[in-house]
Scaffold this active site. Sequence first.
Site, PDB file in Angstrom:
ATOM      1  N   GLU A  87      64.706  -1.548  44.550  1.00 25.36           N
ATOM      2  CA  GLU A  87      64.867  -1.216  43.124  1.00 25.36           C
ATOM      3  C   GLU A  87      66.334  -0.957  42.805  1.00 25.36           C
ATOM      4  O   GLU A  87      66.701  -0.038  42.081  1.00 25.36           O
ATOM      5  CB  GLU A  87      63.966  -0.038  42.713  1.00 25.36           C
ATOM      6  CG  GLU A  87      62.497  -0.461  42.749  1.00 25.36           C
ATOM      7  CD  GLU A  87      61.562   0.458  41.987  1.00 25.36           C
ATOM      8  OE1 GLU A  87      61.995   1.032  40.964  1.00 25.36           O
ATOM      9  OE2 GLU A  87      60.411   0.572  42.409  1.00 25.36           O
ATOM     10  N   GLN A 107      71.129  29.046  65.858  1.00 29.48           N
ATOM     11  CA  GLN A 107      71.791  28.866  64.567  1.00 29.48           C
ATOM     12  C   GLN A 107      72.107  27.388  64.280  1.00 29.48           C
ATOM     13  O   GLN A 107      72.047  26.948  63.134  1.00 29.48           O
ATOM     14  CB  GLN A 107      73.067  29.691  64.534  1.00 29.48           C
ATOM     15  CG  GLN A 107      73.447  30.082  63.141  1.00 29.48           C
ATOM     16  CD  GLN A 107      74.591  31.068  63.120  1.00 29.48           C
ATOM     17  OE1 GLN A 107      75.574  30.905  63.835  1.00 29.48           O
ATOM     18  NE2 GLN A 107      74.465  32.074  62.294  1.00 29.48           N
ATOM     19  N   THR A 131      62.827 -10.176  42.174  1.00 30.60           N
ATOM     20  CA  THR A 131      63.737 -10.608  43.241  1.00 30.60           C
ATOM     21  C   THR A 131      63.445 -12.032  43.720  1.00 30.60           C
ATOM     22  O   THR A 131      62.286 -12.434  43.844  1.00 30.60           O
ATOM     23  CB  THR A 131      63.637  -9.642  44.429  1.00 30.60           C
ATOM     24  OG1 THR A 131      63.969  -8.343  43.960  1.00 30.60           O
ATOM     25  CG2 THR A 131      64.571 -10.023  45.561  1.00 30.60           C
TER      26      THR A 131
END
Lengths: 384, 260, 399
Positions: A363, A278, A125
């Site tokens: 990446e 829940q 880079t």
Amino acid sequence: MDYLLSESQVMIRDLARKIAQEKIKPVAAHYDESEEFAWPVMKILAESDLFGVYLPEQYGGLGGGILDMCLVTEELSRACGGIALGYAGTGLGTLPILLHGSEEQKKKYLPAIASGKRLAAFCITEAEAGSDAGSIKTTARKEGNKYILNGTKQWITNAGEAEIYTVIALTDKAKGVRGASAFIVEKGTKGMEFGKKEKKMGIRASATREVIFTDCEVPAENLISREGMGFIVAMKTLDTSRPGVAAQAVGIAQGALDCALDYSRTRVQFGQPISSFQAIQHMLADMGTQIEAARALAYSVARMVDSGAKSVSKESAMAKLFASDVAMKVAVDAVQIMGGYGYMRDYPAEKFMRDAKITQIYEGTNQIQRNVVAANMIKETLKK
Amino acid sequence: MNIIVCIKQVPNTTDVRIDPVTNTLIRDGVESVINPFDAYAIEEAVRIKERCGGKVTAITMGPPQAENALKEAIGLGCDEGVLVSDRKFAGSDTWATSYTLACAIEKLETYDVILCGKQASDGDTAQVGPGISTHLDIPQVTYVKKISEINEKSAKVERMTEEGYDVVETPLPCLFTVVKEINTPRMPSLKGMMRAKSAKIIKWTAADLEADPAALGLDGSPTRVVKIFTPEPRKGGEMISGSPAEVAKELAELLKGEVV
Amino acid sequence: MASIKVHLEKCTGCTLCVKACAFGAIHMADRKAVIDMAKCTLCGACVAACRFSAIELEKAAGPKKDLSAYKDVWVFCEQKKGVIQSISAELLGEGRRLADKLGVKLCAVLLGSGMEEAAEKLGERGADKVYLVDHPALKSYQDDPYTGVMVKLVEEFKPEVILCGASTIGRSLISRVAIKTNAGLTADCTGLDIDVKERLLLQTRPAFGGNIMATIIAPNHRPQMATVRHKVMKEAPVQPGRAAEIVSKVYPEETFASRTRLLDIVEELGATVNISEADIIVAGGRGMGGKENFAQLEELAKVLGGAVGASRSAVDADWIGYSHQVGQTGKTVCPKLYIACGISGQIQHLIGMQSSKTIVAINKDPDAPIFKVATYGIVGDVNELVPALTKEFKRVLNK
């Protein structure tokens, strides 16, 4: 889920888990805060032979493959994604030598990497070459039996800490990407300097610096493969390493879920642990399911790489893309489950969230990964 | 330098849970591990080897499965393992245990240093180390927290006491029992674990030791258990609630007797 | 060779032995106990548990020894820098009781240099006789001369019982003496008694990790030796003017030879806080949240005149030094008051502190196991409660 790991892979995973839980977890917050590089942890990983799991036995490794490396990366990331990167970044810096290096280069560099005596880093880079990696400007000019490197690499993981750097530079500017070549540069080479350490959102225990080459003289024998092969070396390296990023993402996600699950069982609201609601249960179930799917994909691709498959670009992009998106989502949900506590730095949830973000970026951003996946899919239909 | 480290396999107490009904330990599914104190002895033995060269032999007396503890010790850097195992050793108290281990150590060719953990986490007696040195008639230093100098002939060590430490010099061979402060044990290494997997453990029975049969096992043990009982479980007491200030006030009142 | 067997005709299938076995070596088949010899360690726990004498542990009978020559109860009186340690007074208190039961003398054994005056004082703590060996080589503890002298004394005067402190000195010394004199030794006894008829010392100690108590005897060996931890027994009262017979022994010079050489005695004040000495302990665990919060504990401890203890996880996190660690891998304590702050109460920790007289537990988790042993429990935030307690005790104690 049982992934039918071999006996030695189970041993590797268990040892990495033990080290992560006993030696990394207790110090993860410290290194995140101080942004120091966790050398004491690297020493433990070295002494335990974990740096060599994916390297051939003749170079001091244990003869495993990318799946073995992924198992280690995942377990370490479950405790700290930043510290894990000292390990994973070394893997990335080593792959060009492992995949394309000459016998002499392997003999010279791999044993020190396998034993963890020296860390490695991969440099591609640049300020103007991110997703568009083809527009790198660093040059390597041949002069007699050396190459003279000039240019600045940016955001290099392990820079300054590692001793072995694999660098992509242009040997022939006119040819563009076909004029790129890969080199091994050792720390301490004249003309090689490091920029200041970057301040990051997450993975703060990982060292990120510029690597600056000013008439840096590299012996000609440090050229990996041939001139002009640089991009092929780089792409092949990244294809091979992406399951590792996926494993890092799976580890971060798992760490965040561990944290949320623990919390939900002890946090009492309305007279009962919140894990009995829940709304929380469904979130936990989704997180667990997504992680398992990401892990299954990452392991499958790692196995495909280890089988010697010719092209893994599409699959490794899929694994990296999917696992990192899962990591981000799971980490955000973990913070949500923990509410105000999740937002506080006293708990590791927010750190997992900050660490998760990078896996969608580096990446190759997930947008680039989608390009790769789509391009391969379209190419495949054309072949039919 | 020939270094011997004596280890024991004990139930992993981090796994131990108490049956809330009978108030006894639940041992089902409890894995066996190396006595935590022995881990420091193993680490110190390996460090002495790294410092002075030589060989580390781990030795244990126990049932056949104690072989696993020796393999783990090899994974941590020991060179070989000796398992002393025989039905004839059953019922050994600390007297008979130290006699048996001393006989096994004498059977090894030579030794310069013997290391033991300060005590075993299941028995907590701290008697076997001193017992071995006495049977072998060699000097000992117990509760060692630092080995500051060591060579073929002698060693200088720090022995932990209640108030601080003693600096003691001893000729070799000598037996040391070590405390937690002496080191931080390293993690096992993969290569060590692989080596351990294929390592051959030396196995000796009572016959191999040429020991006095009357001094082995239950017969050789002066002590005997005559009664086992569960102590009255401590009862959970009173819960105090309120604001911190109220709680503090109430507690101060309740603890009047204890704090003056 | 020793063996164990079940008398099937006596076995009622009650399963008491199954529960007593700490090694999982007994199971029931056809309502009769079956012992798995691969697991059995011949510890005898099942024999002791069986109410029907159905299990027999057979031991090869050694030559019957004449034990009648052994009499008196001895207490090894540990001294450092010429000062007799407080554990000695505790052992003399317990020794007095045992000697009276046996109808024998209580004797103190004192090794040191220039200890005559201190020896005289031991009568006031209940000793009838003091065996004194005074020699420069005995000034500070060294394994060889101390063992040599003790063995000579035992061989000459033949005590029936020897009590010794479970200190670093006591444990090192008495283990060696037990081997040399072929005696039975039981460590860390929490209860001692006498079987008057058999003249046996009944030694009770925690076994198999602390939740079972075992009573141990040494039927065919003398002396019967036991170590006792500090603060377990009550100190003997001082009886001013009470005198003991002093028996000074002189031994040949070689008795005092030492292979090891003591080069220096270093005292670390503060660095190794002797929490086992403290009457009040304020202890912190993982729930304290961080190193900086331990300062609050120190302040509370200071107000109460106590010491600071810690759980293993707090020590492992480096919030406080190892010398403060209470529990299985740390120290065993039994203070009058133990205040557990942010300690969940893992079994390993409980083993080290559950014999404290009063236990106060502060924890935010109402289900923390620590509350099961606490005399007083408070569910709440330690970081609010500890300062509140400090403030309140400051007020109450006028500090």
